[in-house]
Design a protein around this motif. Structure first.
Motif, PDB file in Angstrom:
ATOM      1  N   HIS A  26       9.882   7.343 -12.474  1.00  0.00           N
ATOM      2  CA  HIS A  26      10.227   7.449 -11.035  1.00  0.00           C
ATOM      3  C   HIS A  26       9.068   6.662 -10.245  1.00  0.00           C
ATOM      4  CE1 HIS A  26       8.195  10.917 -10.360  1.00  0.00           C
ATOM      5  NE2 HIS A  26       9.133  11.655 -11.109  1.00  0.00           N
ATOM      6  N   GLY A  27       9.231   6.317  -9.019  1.00  0.00           N
ATOM      7  CA  GLY A  27       8.142   5.271  -8.350  1.00  0.00           C
ATOM      8  C   GLY A  27       6.652   6.051  -8.388  1.00  0.00           C
ATOM      9  N   TYR A  28       6.891   7.194  -7.948  1.00  0.00           N
ATOM     10  CA  TYR A  28       5.573   8.067  -7.791  1.00  0.00           C
ATOM     11  C   TYR A  28       4.808   8.313  -9.066  1.00  0.00           C
ATOM     12  CZ  TYR A  28       2.106  11.659  -6.570  1.00  0.00           C
ATOM     13  OH  TYR A  28       1.122  12.399  -6.072  1.00  0.00           O
TER      14      TYR A  28
ATOM     15  N   THR B 275       2.886   5.173  -9.940  1.00  0.00           N
ATOM     16  CA  THR B 275       1.812   5.137  -9.170  1.00  0.00           C
ATOM     17  C   THR B 275       0.789   5.799  -9.965  1.00  0.00           C
ATOM     18  OG1 THR B 275       3.260   4.977  -7.301  1.00  0.00           O
ATOM     19  CG2 THR B 275       0.891   5.398  -6.732  1.00  0.00           C
ATOM     20  N   ARG B 276       0.992   7.188 -10.001  1.00  0.00           N
ATOM     21  CA  ARG B 276       0.218   7.883 -11.009  1.00  0.00           C
ATOM     22  C   ARG B 276      -0.561   7.591 -12.126  1.00  0.00           C
ATOM     23  NH1 ARG B 276      -1.488  13.014  -8.539  1.00  0.00           N
ATOM     24  NH2 ARG B 276      -2.822  12.667  -9.982  1.00  0.00           N
TER      25      ARG B 276
ATOM     26  N   GLU C  97      -2.662   4.824 -11.597  1.00  0.00           N
ATOM     27  CA  GLU C  97      -4.132   5.321 -11.050  1.00  0.00           C
ATOM     28  C   GLU C  97      -4.978   5.632 -12.387  1.00  0.00           C
ATOM     29  OE1 GLU C  97      -2.583   7.067  -6.976  1.00  0.00           O
ATOM     30  OE2 GLU C  97      -3.594   8.588  -8.444  1.00  0.00           O
TER      31      GLU C  97
ATOM     32  N   ASP D 246      -1.484  -0.789  -1.699  1.00  0.00           N
ATOM     33  CA  ASP D 246      -0.814   0.317  -0.892  1.00  0.00           C
ATOM     34  C   ASP D 246       0.407   0.577  -1.719  1.00  0.00           C
ATOM     35  OD1 ASP D 246      -1.945   0.046   1.634  1.00  0.00           O
ATOM     36  OD2 ASP D 246      -0.493  -1.487   2.255  1.00  0.00           O
ATOM     37  N   GLU D 247       0.567   2.128  -1.974  1.00  0.00           N
ATOM     38  CA  GLU D 247       1.511   2.633  -2.940  1.00  0.00           C
ATOM     39  C   GLU D 247       3.017   2.110  -2.545  1.00  0.00           C
ATOM     40  OE1 GLU D 247       0.922   6.789  -3.117  1.00  0.00           O
ATOM     41  OE2 GLU D 247      -1.024   6.706  -3.225  1.00  0.00           O
ATOM     42  N   GLY D 248       3.169   1.983  -1.325  1.00  0.00           N
ATOM     43  CA  GLY D 248       4.426   1.741  -1.033  1.00  0.00           C
ATOM     44  C   GLY D 248       4.994   0.080  -1.428  1.00  0.00           C
ATOM     45  N   SER D 249       3.922  -0.491  -1.586  1.00  0.00           N
ATOM     46  CA  SER D 249       4.219  -2.004  -2.131  1.00  0.00           C
ATOM     47  C   SER D 249       4.796  -2.359  -3.393  1.00  0.00           C
ATOM     48  CB  SER D 249       2.933  -2.878  -1.675  1.00  0.00           C
ATOM     49  OG  SER D 249       2.011  -2.542  -2.509  1.00  0.00           O
TER      50      SER D 249
ATOM     51  N   TYR E  56       7.420  -0.611  -4.127  1.00  0.00           N
ATOM     52  CA  TYR E  56       8.896  -0.554  -4.249  1.00  0.00           C
ATOM     53  C   TYR E  56       9.667  -1.967  -3.920  1.00  0.00           C
ATOM     54  CZ  TYR E  56       8.483   4.435  -4.600  1.00  0.00           C
ATOM     55  OH  TYR E  56       8.092   5.714  -4.896  1.00  0.00           O
TER      56      TYR E  56
ATOM     57  N   LEU F  37       9.637  -3.125  -7.266  1.00  0.00           N
ATOM     58  CA  LEU F  37      10.671  -2.562  -8.466  1.00  0.00           C
ATOM     59  C   LEU F  37      12.221  -3.275  -7.841  1.00  0.00           C
ATOM     60  CD1 LEU F  37       9.501   1.080  -8.146  1.00  0.00           C
ATOM     61  CD2 LEU F  37       9.654  -0.407 -10.372  1.00  0.00           C
TER      62      LEU F  37
END
Lengths: 120, 928
Positions: free
Chosen positions: A26-28, A31-32, A35, A45-48, A50, A53
Motif C-alpha cells: 500500500h501507499g504508506y 513511502t517507507r 525512505e 511530499d509524501e502525498g504526491s 498518490y 499511483l
C-alpha cells in the motif's frame, strides 16, 4: 545529514515501479520503503505519490485492490501488472543510459548525446 | 451463446461515485500510519499529527488532482465506457468491409434504403402527427362536434342552441368557447375580410394575449338576432395591422367600418355598414386552432376577431351548425368525464328538439389527437411498408454477412488459436456490423432528406404540418436508434456462426461441406424476406388496380372539352350590381361574350362546378310524403345553374325538360322550377313520376297547420326534369340527391362559367378570361381558370400517388429479395462444389443436378410466397378501406404478383444453379 535532493520529474514512477516489483504494497508502505532505500536522501511530499499511483494504474502498469490489513483496517494495495513489469525494465534501461551520459558529461568524457529526457 | 461484456457500465458508474471517498480513505490510512510510527519514535501525539500532515503536502490539492486522474476527462470517460481495443475492432471492420467491396456495397445499399425510408417516413410522422400545438397546455384542448347519424355523414360543427346548453351545463371544462368564421366587407377595401366571431374568453382559452391594447370586453351570449345593440369592438390580426393600418402603434382606438356580407340582402340601412372600434392587435404568431372539418384538418385564418354577438347566427335554428367549439378541460378532469357530461346534455337537447335533431350525439376529440385520427391510418400503412423494407434489408444483410463470415472461418480459427476468446470474435463481428450500420445510417439520412423533399413536392393535397417535415434532432435520434436495432437484427447471424467455428477442422484445412444449421438458417431468412416482399408487392398491385378502376369511373359529365372560369364580384355595398336583376343581366352579358368567342360551342354558368367545389347541402321536404321518422336522405346537394348548363356539361336529361327561358321569377312566393338527379328521383319518389312534384326547403312537417317560419319563405320547388347523376365531390363517392335551380329565379354573385370547346380547352383560357374581364373591367375578377379535366386529374391524384409510392417501395423490396435469393443460392452451391464434382464424376447428368439445385433455391421462395399470401388475406381489412372497387384479396391481382415474384426468383436461382452444374469434376476434386 545533507540537504535532501529535489525529486527529478518522472523518476518517481520508476522508483515506485521498482519498489512494487519486490512485492505488492500500500501507499504508506511504498513511502517507507522509499525512505529506507534512499536513506532519506530524496525530498518528496509524501502525498504526491498518490497521483503518480493513480496515473500508472490508469495506464495499466499497476492494479489496485482494497484489502484488510493485520490491524483490520482497509488499505488499498497496489501490485505490478505484466505491462508494468515491461515498463519498469524499459525505464530502468533508459535511466541507466541517461545517468551514464550525465556522468560522462560531468567527467568531461565524450559520449553519446542523450535523448531529451521525456517528462510527463 | 453468451454475449461478451461489450460495455463496461459498472466500471463507469460505480467508479465515479466513490472516487473522492476512496482517495480520502487512502490518505487517512497513510496519515494514521505515519502518526503511529512517529509516536513510536517518541514524538508526542499532537506534534506527530502536525508533522504527518506537513510531510504529506497539500492534501486537498492532491485529492483533487487524484480524482481528476482517476475519472479522466470527458474523452477518458467515453473511453472507459468502450471496451478495450474497440478502435482496433472498428479499424478491422472498415478494413474487412473494404476487402469485399461487392458484399459491402450491396449491404450498404440495402441498409441505406431501409434506414433512409424509415427516417423519411418518421420525419413526416413527426411533423404531422407529433408536432406541438402553439398553445400552452395544449393537451387539455378539445374540439367538440355534433353527429347526426342517418342525416349527414361524419361530424359537423355545433348548433348555437346546443353550444349554449353545453356551455351552461358542462362543468368538466374550464372554458368552452365558440368561434364562427364569416366573410365581411371593409369599407374602402375591394376584397372582403375574414372575420372570426368568438365567444367570451376565447383568447384566454388559447392562452393568447393581445400584443397591443386589450382583449374584447365581456359580451354575454345574446338571445336575439340583434347585433346592433352589442359591443362593437374588434381585434385585428398582426398582418392586418401591418398592411391595412400601416403598423400604426396608435392603432388602438381607431375605428373600422364593416358590414356582414348578407347586410344588403337583409335590407339593412347602409348595407349593414357599422363602426367598430379597434381595441387590440393580436400577436404575430396567433393562429386559430386547426380543427377537423369534413375529414381534413383545415387551416383557417382571420383578419379580424370580434365578439360572437356580432356574428350572424340564430340560436333557435337546429340542424344548422354555425359554431366551431373548443374547450379546455379543467385541471384534473379527464376526457371521459367531459364526454359523459356532454352526452347527457346532448340527450336532453335531443329530447327538447326531437323534430330537428332526432339523432344528435356529440363527440369530443383532443386537438392533439386530431391529426392522428385523420391521417393516422395512412401513416400507419406507410410506416408498415417502410418497416417491411427495413426488415428485408436486415435479412438480406444478415445473409450477406453470414456468407462472408463462413468464408472467413479460416481467419477466425487462426485468431482463436492465437488466444482470441469466443467473446472477442463475436464482439469483433458485431463491431463490423455496427460500422456497416453507421455508414448505412449516414447514407440513409441523405436519402431520407431527398426522399422527404421529393415526397412533399409530389404529394397532392394539403396536410397541415407536412411541409415542415425534414431532418431534425428527433429524426436523427430515431435514425440512430433504428440503426442500432439493425445491428442487433442482422449482426447476430454471422456472430452466431463465428462462435461455433470448429477450430481443429479448420486448421487441418478440411473444407466442411456446409453445416446442417447454416443452410436451414439461410433458407428461413429467404422465406421471411419473400413473404414480406409479397405483402408489399400485393398491396402495391391492389392499389394500382384500384387506381385504374377509379380512372374508368364515369363522372357523369363531360370533362375533356370543358373550360371553367370562376368569377368574383365585390361585396354588394361596393358594387354597382346590387339587386338580383342587375346580377342576372351581368350574367347574360358574360354568357353572350363567351359564346361569341371562336371555338366555343356553348357556355353556361354554375355556382360550384363539379369536382371543383364542396357540396352545398340542404335539407328538403318532399311534399307528397309524410316526414320520415329517421329524416334519412333528406339532404341534397343544391346548385344554381344557368339555362344551357346540362347541354354544355354533357349531363343527359332523362325525363322532362332542362331549364329554359320560361323559368322566370314571378314573385316572392311563386313556385320555382327545379331539375333533380336520378338518385333524387329514385329516393324521393320511388313509386311515382317525379315531374310536377313539389319540394320545400328545410324540414317542414307537412301535417302541421302552418309553415315553420324559422325557415326561408315556403316556396314550392316544382320538378321540371330529371338528369343523370354527377360525381360532384369525388370519383369514389356515391352521389347524393342533387337539386338544380335556375339562376333566372335566384341569381348568384359568385358564379363560375363553363365553356364547351371544339378542341383543347386550355387554348381558350386566355381569350375566355379576357372576354369576361372586358364585360366589366372595373368589377369582374377571374381568380381561377382551369380545364375540368384538371380537376378530374386532381380527384385521382392521391390514389395515384399512393399507388406510385407503394409501387416504388415494392420495387425496392423486390430487388432486395432477388439479390438475397441469388446470393444465398450462389453461396450454398459454392460450398458444395466438391459434392457436385463427386456426383458428376459418378455419372450424374448435369440436367438433374441443375434441377436439384433449382429446387433447393426455389423451395424457400415458394414457401415464402404462400406465407405472404396468407398474410395478405389475413390483413386485408386494413388495406380494404383504401381500395376502390377492388376486394383486398382480389384473386387476379394476387395471382399476378405471386407469379411475377416466383418467375423473377426462378431466374435469380437459375443463374447460380447453372454455373454450379457446369463445374469441371476433375478441377473441383483437385481443389480440395
Amino acid at each position: 545529514m545533507a540537504e535532501p535532493l529535489e525529486m527529478l520529474k518522472g523518476t518517481l514512477d520508476l522508483l515506485v515501479l521498482r519498489i512494487l516489483s519486490e512485492d505488492s504494497s500500500h501507499g504508506y508502505a511504498i513511502t517507507r520503503r522509499l525512505e529506507e532505500l534512499t536513506e532519506g536522501a530524496l525530498s518528496l511530499d509524501e502525498g504526491s505519490m498518490y497521483p503518480a499511483l493513480y496515473r500508472m494504474e490508469k495506464r495499466g502498469w499497476i492494479r489496485s485492490e482494497w484489502r484488510r490489513t493485520e490491524t483490520g483496517r482497509r488499505a488499498k494495495v497496489y501490485e505490478l501488472t505484466a505491462e508494468g513489469r515491461r515498463r519498469l525494465a524499459e525505464e530502468a534501461r533508459y535511466w541507466a543510459g541517461f545517468s551514464r551520459a550525465v556522468e560522462r558529461v560531468l567527467e568531461g568524457a565524450a559520449g553519446p548525446r542523450p535523448r531529451e529526457a521525456h517528462t510527463e | 451463446m453468451r454475449l461478451p461484456r461489450v460495455f463496461n457500465i459498472r466500471r463507469w458508474l460505480g467508479g465515479r461515485r466513490d472516487v473522492l471517498a476512496e482517495i480520502e480513505e487512502e490518505f487517512a490510512y497513510h496519515l494514521d500510519r505515519r502518526v503511529e510510527d512517529l509516536v513510536a519514535e517518541g514524538m508526542p501525539p499532537e506534534e506527530a499529527r502536525r508533522e504527518a500532515l506537513r510531510r504529506f503536502g497539500n492534501r486537498r490539492a492532491l485529492r483533487e488532482e487524484g480524482a481528476r486522474i482517476v475519472r479522466g476527462g470527458p474523452a477518458g470517460r467515453l473511453r472507459s465506457l468502450l471496451p478495450h481495443g474497440w478502435a482496433q475492432d472498428v479499424r478491422g471492420g472498415v478494413r474487412t468491409s473494404l476487402r469485399s467491396p461487392l458484399v459491402t456495397g450491396l449491404a450498404l445499399a440495402a441498409l441505406a434504403l431501409g434506414i433512409g425510408a424509415n427516417s423519411a417516413v418518421f420525419s413526416v410522422v413527426h411533423a404531422v402527427l407529433l408536432a406541438d400545438l402553439p398553445y400552452p397546455e395544449a393537451h387539455r384542448l378539445v374540439q367538440v362536434q355534433e353527429l347526426h347519424p342517418g342525416g349527414y355523414d361524419g361530424p359537423v360543427s355545433v348548433t348555437p342552441g346546443n353550444y349554449l346548453a353545453y356551455r351552461e351545463r358542462v362543468d368538466a371544462f374550464d372554458r368552452l368557447e365558440a368561434f364562427q368564421l364569416d366573410g365581411w366587407t371593409l369599407e374602402g377595401r375591394r376584397a372582403g375580410v375574414d372575420v372570426a366571431a368568438v365567444s367570451d374568453g376565447f383568447l384566454e382559452l388559447l392562452g393568447v394575449a393581445p400584443a397591443l391594447g386589450r382583449d374584447l370586453a365581456p359580451d354575454p351570449p345574446r338571445v336575439l338576432l340583434a347585433p346592433l345593440y352589442f359591443t362593437r369592438e374588434v381585434l385585428v390580426s398582426h398582418e392586418f395591422w401591418r398592411e391595412e393600418l400601416g403598423g400604426d402603434p396608435e392603432a388602438v382606438g381607431r375605428s373600422l367600418r364593416l358590414a356582414h356580407w348578407s347586410g344588403p340582402a337583409r335590407g339593412l340601412p347602409d348595407g349593414g355598414m357599422m363602426s367598430y372600434t379597434v381595441v387590440g392587435v393580436l400577436p404575430p404568431d396567433f393562429r386559430l386552432p386547426l380543427l377537423e372539418r369534413r375529414g381534413t384538418l383545415s387551416r383557417r385564418s382571420a383578419d379580424l376577431v370580434m365578439p360572437l354577438s356580432q356574428g350572424w347566427w340564430r340560436e333557435d335554428v337546429y340542424g344548422t351548425w354555425f359554431f366551431n367549439v373548443v374547450g379546455r378541460l379543467a385541471p384534473g378532469v379527464d376526457l371521459e368525464r367531459a364526454r359523459a357530461q356532454l352526452a347527457t346534455v346532448a340527450a336532453a337537447q335531443r329530447e327538447a328538439h326531437a323534430d330537428e335533431q332526432p339523432n344528435l350525439t356529440v363527440r369530443a376529440t383532443p386537438l392533439r389527437a386530431l391529426p392522428r385520427t385523420l391521417y393516422g391510418e395512412a401513416m400507419f400503412l406507410l410506416w408498415g411498408a417502410v418497416g417491411v423494407i427495413l426488415a428485408i434489408a436486415c435479412v438480406n444483410v444478415a445473409c450477406l454477412l453470414l456468407a462472408r463470415a463462413t468464408v472467413r472461418e479460416g481467419e477466425f480459427a487462426v485468431r482463436a488459436s492465437l488466444g482470441a476468446g469466443r467473446g472477442r470474435l463475436v464482439r469483433q463481428l458485431f463491431t463490423e456490423s455496427a460500422v456497416l450500420a453507421a455508414a448505412g445510417a449516414g447514407l440513409g439520412l441523405g436519402l431520407a432528406w431527398l426522399g422527404t423533399r421529393a415526397g412533399i413536392a409530389l404529394f397532392p393535397g394539403d396536410v397541415p404540418g407536412l411541409s415542415e417535415a425534414g431532418l431534425n434532432g428527433t429524426v436523427v435520434a430515431v435514425t440512430v436508434g433504428v440503426s442500432l436495432l439493425t445491428v442487433v437484427l442482422f449482426g447476430w447471424a454471422p456472430a452466431l456462426l463465428a462462435s461455433r467455428t470448429d477450430l481443429v477442422a479448420r486448421l487441418k484445412g478440411v473444407r466442411l461441406p456446409g453445416r446442417p444449421g447454416e443452410g436451414r438458417l439461410l433458407r428461413t431468412l429467404v422465406t421471411a424476406e419473400v413473404a414480406l416482399a409479397l405483402v408489399l408487392f400485393a398491396a402495391a398491385g391492389l392499389l394500382t388496380r384500384s387506381f385504374v378502376q377509379l380512372l374508368q369511373v364515369d363522372p357523369g359529365f363531360e370533362h375533356e372539352r370543358v373550360l371553367a372560369l370562376s368569377t368574383r364580384l365585390p361585396s354588394p355595398p361596393m358594387s354597382a350590381y346590387q339587386g338580383p336583376r342587375a346580377v342576372l343581366a351581368l350574367e347574360d352579358r358574360v354568357l353572350a361574350a363567351l359564346e361569341a368567342l371562336p371555338g366555343v360551342e356553348s357556355a353556361a354558368a354554375v355556382r360550384g362546378p363539379p369536382l371543383a367545389a364542396r357540396e352545398n347541402l340542404w335539407d328538403f321536404t318532399v311534399a307528397s310524403r309524410p316526414l320520415p321518422a329517421d329524416r334519412e336522405r333528406l339532404g341534397g346537394d343544391y346548385r344554381t345553374v344557368s339555362v344551357g348548363y346540362f347541354e354544355t356539361m354533357g349531363i343527359p336529361v332523362l325525363k322532362g325538360r332542362p331549364f329554359t327561358r320560361e323559368d322566370v321569377w314571378n314573385g316572392p312566393r311563386e313556385p320555382i322550377s327545379i331539375v333533380v338527379s336520378e338518385t333524387a328521383a329514385r329516393l324521393w319518389w320511388p313509386d311515382r313520376d317525379p315531374l310536377g312534384e313539389v319540394l320545400y326547403w328545410g324540414i317542414q312537417d307537412m301535417e302541421a297547420e302552418v309553415f315553420d317560419e324559422r325557415y326561408p319563405a315556403p316556396v314550392p320547388l316544382v320538378v321540371r326534369g330529371v338528369v343523370g347523376d354527377v360525381k360532384s365531390v369525388g370519383l369514389d363517392v356515391e352521389p347524393r340527391p342533387q337539386v338544380y335551380r335556375p339562376t333566372s329565379q335566384g341569381p348568384e354573385r359568385g358564379l363560375s362559367y363553363v365553356v364547351r370547346t371544339g378542341g383543347d380547352p386550355a387554348t381558350l383560357a386566355g381569350p375566355a378570361r379576357q372576354a369576361i374581364l372586358d364585360v366589366d373591367p372595373a368589377e369582374l375578377e377571374v381568380p381561377q381558370v382551369f380545364p375540368l379535366s384538371e380537376r378530374f386529374g386532381r380527384a385521382v391524384a392521391q390514389p395515384r400517388f399512393y399507388a406510385f409510392l407503394l409501387g416504388a417501395l415494392a420495387g425496392v423490396s423486390l430487388l432486395l429479395v432477388l439479390a438475397g435469393v441469388y446470393g444465398v443460392l450462389a453461396f450454398l452451391t459454392s460450398r458444395r462444389r466438391h459434392e457436385m464434382g463427386v456426383r458428376l464424376a459418378l455419372g450424374a447428368p448435369r440436367r438433374d443436378l441443375q434441377a436439384r439445385l433449382l429446387r433447393r433455391g426455389m423451395a424457400p421462395v415458394v414457401l415464402g410466397t404462400v406465407v405472404g399470401l396468407a398474410a395478405v388475406v389475413a390483413s386485408g381489412r386494413i388495406l380494404g378501406a383504401h381500395l376502390f372497387d377492388v376486394p383486398p384479396h382480389d384473386p387476379p391481382t394476387l395471382a399476378a404478383v405471386s407469379l411475377l415474384l416466383l418467375g423473377l426468383a426462378l431466374f435469380a436461382s437459375w443463374l447460380p444453379a447453372r454455373r454450379a452444374s457446369r463445374v469441371d469434376p476433375v478441377e473441383s476434386l483437385r481443389a480440395e
